[in-house]
Design a protein around this motif. Sequence first.
Motif, PDB file in Angstrom:
ATOM      1  N   ASN A   1       0.809  -1.229   0.000  1.00 47.98           N
ATOM      2  CA  ASN A   1       0.000   0.000   0.000  1.00 47.98           C
ATOM      3  C   ASN A   1       0.839   1.275   0.000  1.00 47.98           C
ATOM      4  O   ASN A   1       0.492   2.259   0.636  1.00 47.98           O
ATOM      5  N   LEU A   2       1.954   1.247  -0.701  1.00 46.47           N
ATOM      6  CA  LEU A   2       2.817   2.420  -0.783  1.00 46.47           C
ATOM      7  C   LEU A   2       2.553   3.268  -2.019  1.00 46.47           C
ATOM      8  O   LEU A   2       3.171   4.308  -2.185  1.00 46.47           O
ATOM      9  N   LEU A   3       1.645   2.826  -2.865  1.00 44.92           N
ATOM     10  CA  LEU A   3       1.392   3.527  -4.114  1.00 44.92           C
ATOM     11  C   LEU A   3       0.946   4.967  -3.878  1.00 44.92           C
ATOM     12  O   LEU A   3       1.478   5.904  -4.487  1.00 44.92           O
ATOM     13  N   LEU A   4       0.015   5.171  -2.988  1.00 45.58           N
ATOM     14  CA  LEU A   4      -0.483   6.520  -2.704  1.00 45.58           C
ATOM     15  C   LEU A   4       0.606   7.401  -2.110  1.00 45.58           C
ATOM     16  O   LEU A   4       0.721   8.578  -2.449  1.00 45.58           O
ATOM     17  N   VAL A   5       1.432   6.835  -1.260  1.00 40.70           N
ATOM     18  CA  VAL A   5       2.521   7.593  -0.643  1.00 40.70           C
ATOM     19  C   VAL A   5       3.499   8.076  -1.706  1.00 40.70           C
ATOM     20  O   VAL A   5       3.902   9.252  -1.713  1.00 40.70           O
ATOM     21  N   TRP A   6       3.873   7.197  -2.629  1.00 42.67           N
ATOM     22  CA  TRP A   6       4.818   7.585  -3.673  1.00 42.67           C
ATOM     23  C   TRP A   6       4.213   8.628  -4.610  1.00 42.67           C
ATOM     24  O   TRP A   6       4.892   9.590  -4.987  1.00 42.67           O
ATOM     25  N   ILE A   7       2.963   8.460  -4.978  1.00 43.61           N
ATOM     26  CA  ILE A   7       2.348   9.435  -5.887  1.00 43.61           C
ATOM     27  C   ILE A   7       2.248  10.803  -5.224  1.00 43.61           C
ATOM     28  O   ILE A   7       2.522  11.828  -5.849  1.00 43.61           O
ATOM     29  N   LEU A   8       1.879  10.837  -3.963  1.00 40.25           N
ATOM     30  CA  LEU A   8       1.839  12.127  -3.247  1.00 40.25           C
ATOM     31  C   LEU A   8       3.237  12.729  -3.122  1.00 40.25           C
ATOM     32  O   LEU A   8       3.402  13.952  -3.231  1.00 40.25           O
ATOM     33  N   LEU A   9       4.234  11.900  -2.922  1.00 40.73           N
ATOM     34  CA  LEU A   9       5.606  12.401  -2.870  1.00 40.73           C
ATOM     35  C   LEU A   9       6.033  12.965  -4.219  1.00 40.73           C
ATOM     36  O   LEU A   9       6.708  14.001  -4.280  1.00 40.73           O
TER      37      LEU A   9
ATOM     38  N   TYR B   1      12.559   7.818  -5.300  1.00 44.21           N
ATOM     39  CA  TYR B   1      11.922   6.606  -5.836  1.00 44.21           C
ATOM     40  C   TYR B   1      12.916   5.807  -6.664  1.00 44.21           C
ATOM     41  O   TYR B   1      12.975   4.587  -6.576  1.00 44.21           O
ATOM     42  N   TRP B   2      13.697   6.491  -7.473  1.00 37.61           N
ATOM     43  CA  TRP B   2      14.685   5.820  -8.318  1.00 37.61           C
ATOM     44  C   TRP B   2      15.702   5.078  -7.464  1.00 37.61           C
ATOM     45  O   TRP B   2      16.043   3.928  -7.747  1.00 37.61           O
ATOM     46  N   PHE B   3      16.189   5.725  -6.404  1.00 39.69           N
ATOM     47  CA  PHE B   3      17.163   5.068  -5.530  1.00 39.69           C
ATOM     48  C   PHE B   3      16.546   3.922  -4.737  1.00 39.69           C
ATOM     49  O   PHE B   3      17.111   2.842  -4.647  1.00 39.69           O
ATOM     50  N   VAL B   4      15.373   4.152  -4.148  1.00 38.70           N
ATOM     51  CA  VAL B   4      14.784   3.163  -3.231  1.00 38.70           C
ATOM     52  C   VAL B   4      14.125   2.016  -3.977  1.00 38.70           C
ATOM     53  O   VAL B   4      14.385   0.840  -3.683  1.00 38.70           O
ATOM     54  N   GLU B   5      13.253   2.316  -4.911  1.00 38.50           N
ATOM     55  CA  GLU B   5      12.432   1.281  -5.539  1.00 38.50           C
ATOM     56  C   GLU B   5      13.050   0.662  -6.780  1.00 38.50           C
ATOM     57  O   GLU B   5      12.720  -0.469  -7.134  1.00 38.50           O
TER      58      GLU B   5
END
Length: 125
Positions: free
Chosen positions: A89-97, A109-113
């Motif tokens: 359930n991290l999709l919303l967190v990443w999009i808001l970021l 996102y590029w570094f972490v995911e």
Amino acid sequence: MLNSRFWQGFFALAPFIGLFLMVIAYFVFFLATFSNIEQLENADGPPMEFFGGLAFFIVMIFLMVFISLGSLVFYIVHAVKNPNLKEHNLLLVWILLFVFASGIGQLIYWFVEIIGKRNEGPVVV
């Protein structure tokens, strides 16, 4: 295109490289303008050097806006198609970021995911 390492790196790093180049161009433009201030004041016609430099600077600003928007869209699509984000359930967190911290969000996102989880196996996007 979403799995291409080139495009992932390009859209993560291009906004920062472009910002760095824009700051350098900004200082070069104003340094050139202020060093030629007497010639600009005594010119009979419009100062073409000034307007040429200003036009180049404005074109670069529009180019950076398009690259930044392209980076935002690319990484939102990548996050939506990333199955690892749906499990936790991290999709919303990443999009808001991405939306609220645009350039930094894509780089994190590029570094972490992407880079951080590259050794864990292929991400099917």
